[in-house]
Design a protein around this motif. Structure first.
Motif, PDB file in Angstrom:
ATOM      1  N   ILE A  97       0.842  -1.207   0.000  1.00  0.00           N
ATOM      2  CA  ILE A  97       0.000   0.000   0.000  1.00  0.00           C
ATOM      3  C   ILE A  97       0.871   1.248   0.000  1.00  0.00           C
ATOM      4  N   GLN A 136     -11.917 -11.804  10.648  1.00  0.00           N
ATOM      5  CA  GLN A 136     -13.312 -11.363  10.745  1.00  0.00           C
ATOM      6  C   GLN A 136     -13.499 -10.465  11.944  1.00  0.00           C
ATOM      7  N   ILE A 139     -11.884  -7.035  11.486  1.00  0.00           N
ATOM      8  CA  ILE A 139     -12.621  -6.097  10.645  1.00  0.00           C
ATOM      9  C   ILE A 139     -13.839  -5.589  11.394  1.00  0.00           C
ATOM     10  N   GLN A 140     -14.404  -6.488  12.176  1.00  0.00           N
ATOM     11  CA  GLN A 140     -15.585  -6.112  12.933  1.00  0.00           C
ATOM     12  C   GLN A 140     -15.268  -4.959  13.894  1.00  0.00           C
ATOM     13  N   PHE A 142     -13.363  -2.547  13.623  1.00  0.00           N
ATOM     14  CA  PHE A 142     -13.240  -1.215  13.016  1.00  0.00           C
ATOM     15  C   PHE A 142     -14.519  -0.764  12.335  1.00  0.00           C
ATOM     16  N   SER A 143     -15.654  -1.057  12.924  1.00  0.00           N
ATOM     17  CA  SER A 143     -16.873  -0.451  12.418  1.00  0.00           C
ATOM     18  C   SER A 143     -17.534   0.298  13.564  1.00  0.00           C
ATOM     19  N   LYS A 144     -18.615   0.980  13.251  1.00  0.00           N
ATOM     20  CA  LYS A 144     -19.135   1.983  14.177  1.00  0.00           C
ATOM     21  C   LYS A 144     -19.389   1.414  15.566  1.00  0.00           C
ATOM     22  N   GLN A 156      -8.996   0.498  18.555  1.00  0.00           N
ATOM     23  CA  GLN A 156      -9.523   1.337  17.462  1.00  0.00           C
ATOM     24  C   GLN A 156      -8.784   2.666  17.386  1.00  0.00           C
ATOM     25  N   TRP A 167       0.025   9.146   7.630  1.00  0.00           N
ATOM     26  CA  TRP A 167      -0.497   9.861   6.455  1.00  0.00           C
ATOM     27  C   TRP A 167      -0.072  11.323   6.499  1.00  0.00           C
TER      28      TRP A 167
ATOM     29  N   PHE B 588      -1.678  11.156  -4.569  1.00  0.00           N
ATOM     30  CA  PHE B 588      -1.727  10.820  -3.141  1.00  0.00           C
ATOM     31  C   PHE B 588      -3.107  11.109  -2.579  1.00  0.00           C
ATOM     32  N   HIS B 602     -17.160   0.994   5.482  1.00  0.00           N
ATOM     33  CA  HIS B 602     -17.005  -0.068   6.463  1.00  0.00           C
ATOM     34  C   HIS B 602     -17.442   0.418   7.835  1.00  0.00           C
ATOM     35  N   TRP B 603     -17.004   1.606   8.195  1.00  0.00           N
ATOM     36  CA  TRP B 603     -17.319   2.155   9.507  1.00  0.00           C
ATOM     37  C   TRP B 603     -18.822   2.277   9.693  1.00  0.00           C
ATOM     38  N   ASP B 604     -19.517   2.659   8.619  1.00  0.00           N
ATOM     39  CA  ASP B 604     -20.963   2.781   8.721  1.00  0.00           C
ATOM     40  C   ASP B 604     -21.671   1.439   8.636  1.00  0.00           C
ATOM     41  N   TYR B 623     -20.116 -10.998   5.512  1.00  0.00           N
ATOM     42  CA  TYR B 623     -19.722  -9.945   4.586  1.00  0.00           C
ATOM     43  C   TYR B 623     -20.390 -10.109   3.250  1.00  0.00           C
TER      44      TYR B 623
END
Lengths: 219, 1084
Positions: A97, A136, A139-140, A142-144, A156, A167, B588, B602-604, B623
């Motif tokens: 990345i 799984q 990922i879970q 990092f959601s609301k 988090q 960044w 960038f 994803h967050w929502d 998913y």
């Protein structure tokens, strides 16, 4: 119970921050000519190793997620191996990345890779410690409404802060100030480190202030 | 559907922006036209014959007084640096350091003198060097014959010296190398770019200076020291480092004076001053106040120095030096000779005669320049020119009268006062002429700049508000368009009346900007009125304050995610480093925007299936399957973005940068095998593009009909590719290898591109005439006659042959329809109706893509492939994200999509090998299909513009796809659902783009809002550039970085907005055609 746990979290996070400070200042006594900017690669290694060991030790001591049943030794070994593979894969993924974001492809490969190791230490390793090799679940988190405990909330916050720091760390690179820390990847790794430390400090405070709103579901 | 109001509204908004840009530009960019003519010794200008005979050898126009000259330029030598005040007890670091000047001036008052040297803004080094050598006032854009290099095209001092056989030796700042290529007899250049390096240039000069002076192999020596300037930039003037630097300069001058001979003139000059922070570039007192010091071993001046040093304009140096050295004054000089230098040691009367003659020469030269300048340009006011002309002719008349009374060198005593007054008249003429030129060439207009800025800012605000408010196009267009237009035209009319009454020249720019401002006021006023009305209506009901506030806050937070990226992008325009590095900044930010989008989804929790008990147990399958699709798309986008960075051009600000190898044309490649390989790859790529487009069209059924357009897509596209391939083959073949075929090649190089132009324009015309790519199969019985009558001779055998098959066919059809009637009713099947809008856009984009590829060098077609792929992937990501988020508002395009689209556009501006600087423009694009014989400037400008703004054009034309694509992709998503939910959907789905036609009102509103959003984002970037150029107009880099960036950005805005209008009009045209098609179908 709740207050005590928050205090434990604060203590653990402060320890982590202390470890980074030590990793920055300590090696100067043992290694000649060690400095964060001058011998950046060494610092990257030392810092990652320190944070990683401390995280693992804290995980073993504090046991934030008690598993109800005892597992066999073989299971533990396979789990550990899986964790290693996941960590390595996350390093590779971060590397990819970062390169896709514009880092040089061929030159400075070591620097880029060590930077991705540092980022993995700040993010993936914590996930591994807390949640085990279960993507799984990661990922879970990092959601609301994904966080199930204050440890996961802390995870988090620190992960997001370290990535944001990395960044923002890219921003000063094009400026013409000619400072030694503007060289790739120093500003980014410093940014990630500062972000991580900020996250470590913010997380307990944020949890403390929002403790009324935070209601964790049981998994 | 409301077609015209939408296009008109957008055009009006564009006009507002254009007016703002024009107003700002007129205040910021001062232009001047460079004349190509140059002076020469034999000009019939001056002096009268009897005087010319008395000229010593080696002199032109005036007798040569010095055979050698040393010009020492100390960059940023402020007057205060050169001044020496022995009374000062505790001097600042920059004071009292150049003691040698003071020493010389006091010990030899007739040999040396210090002047205040007033520089003209812009006080940037390059512009000052131009001014110091041409004697003119360079502006940012000196419209000359050649943009491609910085070399000075105008007549200048160096050119005159070289032309008259003088040897010019240069040492120092390498800016001179670019300005005067191959002019120097010998030269020692040192890099000037690194502002932090105080010593390289100076030490380099010192190493060569004295040996060169002693060797005597020179006539004019120029040494340009940079240390003082760099020290100012780095530390400011008030710093110990500056004291050291000035002391070094003092030592240098002291020993230089010792090395000089008797016939040498020494000039020490600063090209500009500096502010308290050490910067320069603007027009403040400190920046323009430089120093000039003149010295020679022979007496120069008739009298001692005045109390306070005299102030002379910088341009005055040029005619003075030229005449002292006995060369002609450069053609476009507007400076005035420094007469006291011509006095020498003779008596007062002959000195006055001498001064009169140089003034006369100078005035004639300036008059000649003004006359030829006013022939080519109108920027000098006519009445003032007239006044100058009168001044000049009366002075010349008196001069000739006077000369007839002067015999030889004896002057009657009564003529002495007349001599003095005549000199005064020449002086007055020269000064007024210079003032006229200064007024029109060397001044910013802050009021215009601020006005332009405000216009652009308020247009941005208008765009934003209108795009949020436009719920129905009817109300917006009818009320909000009519009022402003009315007010605008009223304002323009009033202004015009004022102009008529005051008898002033009508400035079109001012009128249009006033009209724009008035119409904007109209819009806002109307909006405010509506707002009040609405508030009164809702005022009776209890306000929903708390809930409303929270919702509004959330809406703002949701907006903050794409807008934050836009803010970063705009903020980056204010730093020269970021503008220089923008080629890396845009990708960038694009990558970050897309990653943030995925993170936010994803967050929502949009990526997970709403949790049921079953999923909780399984844990694994929670998913959605689309997430992998989305992740693949994102990965592809990132790869495209990364790969596109291999096509970057370099700027000189980044010295370690190497330009991409893909930028050079194939012809420059030595290795034949590599050349062939690349050629084949490029052609394969073109073919692949055609194949991809055709298969996309085929997939959506747009390739079935036999309309001319579809036929063109089928057969014309490959033909275009063939032509391009042939052109590339001919153009890239080595010149000498073909021998006898040379002439054929010359023809082919012109013919093939023209064929492509012709084919592409034919395709676009076809697209405009009939943009329908729909194949309709009508199974209803046609009402027409059964058999078409034969037109030939009746009763013959041929008649039977014509009629019988038709009867047979007819019978067959009726049989078939009778059979079918039982099963289902007669219908019209239309293929490709669901993607008719996007098909037209895709065809247009492909054609444009071919044209633009032709204008670029061969291997940049890889970059174009990446461009098309990235646009495709972006559209799919947008569709996918919208599908996952389950947006209720089908008809509005979210901000992130628009911003990512524009970021991609600016990313590919750089990835097609461009940079916002003039030397990076691909000038050879002007000669694709034309052989160095352009009769007008329009065509090459269009070609080069199309080359430069290729990505802006493609992305702006393709902008409506952002709205259309989710509808086009509807089928694939519904197909995927089918296995689960079974076939009930089949009947109601597959509307695709016809959904848009179903609700024409919302369609036009959606297009309007999309256009406004696009213009807002473009306008925000433009506003940032404009503000950066305005605020930082004193910055060191303003003429190198900010001003070119502003120019490119504003031109890009103009091109983008026009292309956006064209794209939207194309969609409207398709909609028109679809409507007529439906009505025809109904009639049949």
């Amino acid at each position: 119970m709740r207050e005590a746990e928050v205090r434990r979290l604060l203590a653990a996070n402060l320890l982590c921050a202390l470890a980074i400070v030590l990793a920055t200042l300590g090696p100067a006594f043992f290694l000649d000519g060690f400095s964060v900017l001058g011998t950046h690669l060494t610092w990257l290694c030392v810092c990652s190793v320190c944070v990683a060991t401390l995280n693992i030790i804290l995980h073993l001591v504090l046991k934030p997620n008690q598993s109800p049943k005892r597992r066999s030794f073989g299971h533990k070994i396979s789990r550990f191996l899986k964790c290693c593979i996941y960590f390595f894969m996350s390093c590779i993924l971060f590397h990819a990345i970062i390169v896709l974001y514009g880092a040089p492809l061929i030159e400075l490969v070591t620097e880029t890779f060590l930077f991705s190791v540092l980022l993995s230490t700040f993010t993936t390793l914590q996930c591994l410690c807390l949640l085990g090799p279960n993507i799984q679940a990661w990922i879970q988190v990092f959601s609301k409404n994904g966080a199930m405990s204050i440890w996961e909330s802390s995870l988090q916050i620190t992960s997001v802060c370290s990535i944001l720091g990395a960044w923002f760390g890219a921003f000063p690179i094009p400026l013409d100030w000619d400072r030694p820390w503007q060289v790739w990847p120093i500003s980014c790794s410093l940014g990630a480190t500062f972000g991580y430390m900020a996250g470590l400090i913010i997380a307990p405070l944020w949890i403390h202030w929002n403790r009324k709103q935070l209601t964790y579901k049981s998994r | 559907m409301q077609r015209w109001p939408v296009v008109l509204f957008l055009a009006w908004v564009c006009f507002l922006f254009f007016a703002g840009i024009g107003l700002f530009m007129s205040g910021f960019l001062l232009t001047r036209i460079e004349l190509a003519s140059s002076s020469s010794c034999s000009d019939p200008l001056v002096p009268p014959l009897w005087e010319r005979q008395s000229l010593p050898p080696g002199s032109c126009w005036a007798p040569q007084r010095f055979s050698k000259a040393v010009l020492v330029i100390i960059d940023a030598l402020h007057f205060e640096f050169a001044r020496f005040d022995p009374a000062k007890a505790s001097p600042l670091p920059y004071e009292n350091k150049l003691g040698v000047l003071h020493q010389l001036a006091t010990s030899q008052p007739r040999h040396a003198r210090l002047y205040r040297f007033r520089a003209d803004p812009p006080t940037a080094t390059m512009q000052r060097i131009k001014g110091l050598t041409t004697g003119s006032l360079p502006t940012f854009i000196d419209v000359g014959s050649n943009f491609a290099s910085y070399a000075i095209q105008e007549d200048n001092l160096l050119a005159q010296l070289v032309q008259n056989g003088r040897r010019v030796v240069f040492m120092g700042d390498d800016t001179w190398e670019g300005l005067f290529p191959k002019k120097f007899f010998r030269s020692y250049f040192f890099p000037s770019f690194n502002v932090k390096d105080l010593h390289t240039v100076d030490d380099g000069i010192l190493q060569h200076l004295y040996p060169t002076v002693d060797s005597g192999e020179w006539d004019v020596l120029i040494a340009h020291f940079l240390g003082v300037d760099h020290c100012g930039h780095r530390h400011g003037p008030d710093h110990p480092e500056m004291a050291k630097k000035l002391t070094q300069m003092n030592e240098m001058l002291r020993s230089l004076v010792d090395h000089l001979g008797n016939d040498t003139l020494l000039l020490v000059a600063g090209d500009h001053g500096m502010t308290e922070t050490g910067d320069h570039g603007g027009d403040s007192e400190k920046e323009v106040n430089a120093a000039l010091f003149v010295y020679s071993r022979t007496p120069l001046f008739g009298s001692g120095p005045p109390e306070e040093p005299e102030t002379i304009p910088q341009v005055n140096l040029v005619p003075t030096v030229a005449l002292l050295l006995g060369v002609p004054i450069p053609y476009s000089n507007i400076g005035e000779v420094m007469a006291e230098l011509f006095a020498g040691d003779s008596d007062a009367v002959s000195a006055a005669l001498q001064q009169l003659s140089v003034y006369h020469i100078n005035a004639k030269q300036v008059d000649r320049f003004l006359q030829s300048y006013s022939l080519v340009a109108q920027d000098l006011p006519a009445e003032q020119l007239q006044h100058l002309q009168e001044l000049f002719s009366s002075a010349v008349e008196e001069h000739t009268q006077l000369l007839t009374q002067v015999q030889g060198t004896t002057v009657p005593p009564e003529l002495k006062p007349r001599l003095g007054s005549l000199i005064g008249r020449f002086q007055r003429y020269l000064r007024e002429a210079r003032a006229v030129c200064t007024q029109s060439w060397a001044r910013f207009h802050p009021l215009r700049m601020v006005g332009g800025c405000i216009l652009i800012a308020s247009s941005c605000l208008l765009c934003y508000m209108a795009s949020e408010l436009a719920t129905s196009s009817r109300s917006l267009c009818h009320s909000c368009l009519l009022y402003p237009l009315f007010l605008g035209s009223l304002g323009a009319g009033l202004l015009w009346l004022v102009h008529v009454f005051t008898q002033e020249g009508l400035d079109l720019l001012l009128v249009s900007s006033w009209a724009a401002a008035a119409s904007q006021l109209g819009f806002f006023w109307h909006w405010w009125g509506q707002h009040l009305k609405r508030a009164r209506l809702t005022g009776s009901q209890p306000p929903l304050a708390s809930g409303g506030l929270r919702q509004r806050l959330q809406a703002w937070l949701g907006l903050a995610f794409p807008m934050g990226i836009l803010v970063f992008r705009c903020g980056a325009m204010f730093s020269d480093s970021f503008v220089v590095a923008e080629a890396r900044v845009a990708p960038f930010l694009l990558a970050s925007l897309v990653m943030l989008l995925v993170g936010k989804l994803h967050w929502d929790g949009h990526l997970t299936v709403p949790e049921g008990p079953k999923q909780q147990l399984l844990g694994v399958s929670s998913y959605r399957r689309e997430i992998w699709y989305l992740l693949c798309l994102v990965a592809m986008l990132l790869v495209c973005v990364r790969l596109s960075s291999f096509f970057h051009q370099c700027r000189e600000e980044i010295p370690q940068c190497r330009p991409s190898v893909f930028l050079s044309p194939l012809a420059s490649l030595r290795n034949t095998r590599a050349k062939n390989l690349f050629y084949l790859l490029c052609v394969a790529l073109l073919a692949g593009l055609v194949y991809a487009v055709q298969s996309w069209l085929r997939h959506y059924g747009n390739l079935n009909s036999s309309d001319p357009l579809v036929l063109f897509v089928r057969w014309g596209f490959p033909l275009v590719v063939l032509c391009i391939a042939c052109y590339w083959a001919v153009a890239s073949s080595a010149d000498d290898s073909l021998g006898k075929l040379q002439e054929l090649v010359q023809v082919a190089v012109v013919v093939f591109p023209r064929a492509v132009y012709g084919l592409a324009s034919m395709g676009l015309l076809l697209l405009l005439c009939n943009p329908m790519t729909v194949f309709a199969k009508d199974t209803r019985e046609s009402a027409g006659s059964i058999v078409t009558p034969y037109l030939g001779v009746p009763g013959s055998e041929v008649d039977f042959l014509h009629v019988i098959p038709q009867i047979y066919k007819r019978m067959q059809e009726s049989q078939k329809s009778r059979l079918e009637r039982g099963s289902c009713r007669a219908t019209v099947a239309a293929y490709g109706l669901g993607s008719v809008y996007s098909a037209a856009l895709v065809i247009a984009l492909t054609l444009l893509g071919f044209l633009l590829m032709l204008l670029h060098s061969e291997r940049l077609s890889f970059a174009f492939l990446l461009l098309f792929m990235e646009a495709f992937v972006l559209l799919h990501i947008h569709t996918c994200a919208r599908g996952l988020a389950g947006d209720a508002e089908l008809f509005s395009v979210p901000w992130y999509a628009v911003i990512s689209w524009l970021l991609a556009a600016s990313q590919f501006f750089y990835s097609t090998g461009h940079q916002p600087i003039f030397p990076a423009i691909h000038w050879n694009a002007a000669f694709v299909g034309f052989h160095l014989d352009h009769s007008t400037n329009l065509l090459p400008a269009v070609l080069v513009g199309a080359n430069t703004f290729a990505s802006h054009i493609l992305f702006a034309v393709g902008c409506p796809l952002l709205l259309l694509w989710p509808f086009v992709c509807e089928v694939s998503t519904s197909q995927r659902k089918k296995p689960k939910k079974e076939s009930r959907e089949e009947v109601e789905e597959h509307m695709m783009e016809m959904r848009l036609r179903e609700s024409p009102e919302e369609f036009s509103t959606a297009l309007l809002r999309l256009g406004l959003k696009y213009l807002f984002v473009l306008g925000a970037q433009l506003l940032a550039c404009v503000c950066a150029a305005m605020i930082l107009r004193r910055h060191l880099m303003v003429w190198k970085v900010f001003a070119p960036k502003f120019l490119f950005e504003s031109l890009g805005f103009v091109v983008s907005s026009i292309c956006l209008l064209l794209g939207i009009s194309l969609v409207m045209r398709v909609d028109c055609a679809v409507s007529t098609w439906f009505s025809q179908l109904r009639l049949r």
